[in-house]
Write a protein that holds these residues in place. Structure first.
Motif, short mmCIF file in Angstrom:
data_model
loop_
_atom_site.label_atom_id
_atom_site.label_comp_id
_atom_site.label_asym_id
_atom_site.label_seq_id
_atom_site.Cartn_x
_atom_site.Cartn_y
_atom_site.Cartn_z
N ASN A 104 16.09 60.33 28.12
CA ASN A 104 17.27 60.98 28.68
C ASN A 104 17.72 60.32 29.99
N LEU A 155 22.20 64.86 23.76
CA LEU A 155 22.16 64.55 25.19
C LEU A 155 23.50 64.92 25.80
N ALA A 170 20.47 57.89 28.58
CA ALA A 170 20.58 58.06 27.12
C ALA A 170 20.19 56.76 26.41
#
Length: 359
Positions: free
Chosen positions: A38, A138, A41
């Motif tokens: 994350n 995300l 991404a």
């Protein structure tokens, strides 16, 4: 599973954020898998079989978040780039009667969203299932004025990994003020395996009869030029290296291929085949389908061996290629190009599919 701890010397915001950085693995029934963090991404790894069933990682990248943050030349390995992927001339555009100024972080121009683009922020991650496949959603809120762009932009990127070794990337966004949006995925591929040398023998087909030639700073001139009779003709598959050393002004400007190709699309916003790639020694293949009007083909011209990948091997000159589905570079300044402006009452919704195989 944590993907690295605090990195000393970073500003306080980033140190605090590191507690939330995670690495997620999407694995299918055959054992092929994709790893995503994350932070930015970023797709850190894509492990897929060759023609004999041997698994290898075909995505260039690193094994710790600090290496992504501290990499020289900031190659954007595996990241989602935005709010505007690619270049905007002189870091300026006009919208609604106002002039907006952005960072000039690529010579005289703005590149990939600026100094802290979407590739350098921590996204909110939610594991999910999509159509029975493992997925990762995300989300990120880019605030009004962030990196100079107007509008609060709510972005969601969903990565889905199927049993057919398809990585499906869906981009969605809404804004409360008109703003340029051009999101893309910046993985560098080497289908022989990351760190295994250059990609010049990979066979590439691009479904594009035209490309957008550039000036010496890599900003499109506005022309849509036919690929016919040029080194940019990939309508039939050929080795990436076949014409790369040909005397050509466009290849000189890009130090090789670093150009947007105009996809031949029979129906706008319908998924079309954009590219096919095959690697002769392993038999691995990659097909890319997209709803986007363009694709940036970049063949690792700035890689020079200084970056050491997760395998411990250097990433040599042209050791990876990118195929970034997109709207065209500098579209906010080029009214003849497909518009990249998202209005407050619209939804940005685009999909790109990367399918891996072997033959």
């Amino acid at each position: 599973m944590c993907f690295g701890g605090p990195s000393h010397g970073q500003d306080q915001m980033q140190v605090e954020d590191f507690d939330t950085i995670q690495l997620y693995t999407l694995e299918n029934a055959s054992g092929a898998k994709v790893k995503i963090t994350n932070y930015g991404a970023i797709v850190t790894s894509i492990v897929v079989p060759d023609r004999d069933g041997n698994l290898a990682d075909v995505a260039l990248g690193y094994d710790s978040v600090e290496k992504y943050i501290n990499a020289v030349d900031k190659p954007y390995f595996g990241a989602i780039v935005g709010r505007y992927g690619n270049r905007i001339a002189k870091g300026q555009f006009q919208l609604g009667g106002e002039t907006y100024s952005l960072a000039t972080n690529n010579g005289p121009n703005h590149l990939h969203g600026g100094v802290i683009g979407f590739d350098k922020v921590v996204w909110e991650a939610t594991p999910a299932m999509v159509d029975g496949h493992p997925a990762l959603k995300l989300a990120y809120l880019a605030k009004d004025g962030e990196e100079g762009y107007p509008g609060n932009l709510n972005v969601e990127v969903t990565y889905e990994w199927t049993d057919a070794n398809e990585l499906i990337v869906r981009y969605e966004a809404t804004t409360d003020k008109a703003t340029p949006v051009n999101l893309t995925q910046h993985t560098y591929f080497n289908l022989a395996g990351e760190g295994s040398g250059d990609i010049l023998d990979h066979q590439l087909m691009l479904n594009a009869s035209k490309f957008t030639p550039v000036d010496e700073t890599l900003i499109p001139t506005g022309e849509l030029r036919s690929v016919e009779g040029t080194p940019f003709d990939f309508r039939s598959a050929k080795a990436i290296g076949k014409d790369i050393a040909v005397e050509n002004e466009q290849l000189k400007y890009g130090l090789g291929y670093d150009h947007n190709f105009v996809l031949d699309q029979p129906d706008e916003n319908k998924m079309v085949v954009a590219a096919r790639v095959s690697e002769p020694t392993t038999g691995r293949t990659l097909e890319i389908r997209t709803t986007e009007p363009g694709i940036q083909f970049y063949c690792g011209n700035f890689l020079d061996g200084r970056l050491i990948g997760k395998s411990g091997r250097p990433y040599v000159h042209r050791g990876g290629f990118c195929l970034e589905t997109q709207h065209f570079p500098d579209s906010p300044n080029q009214p003849s190009f497909p518009s990249a402006i998202l209005e407050a009452d619209e939804k940005y919704d685009t999909t790109t599919l990367f399918q891996f195989g072997a033959k």
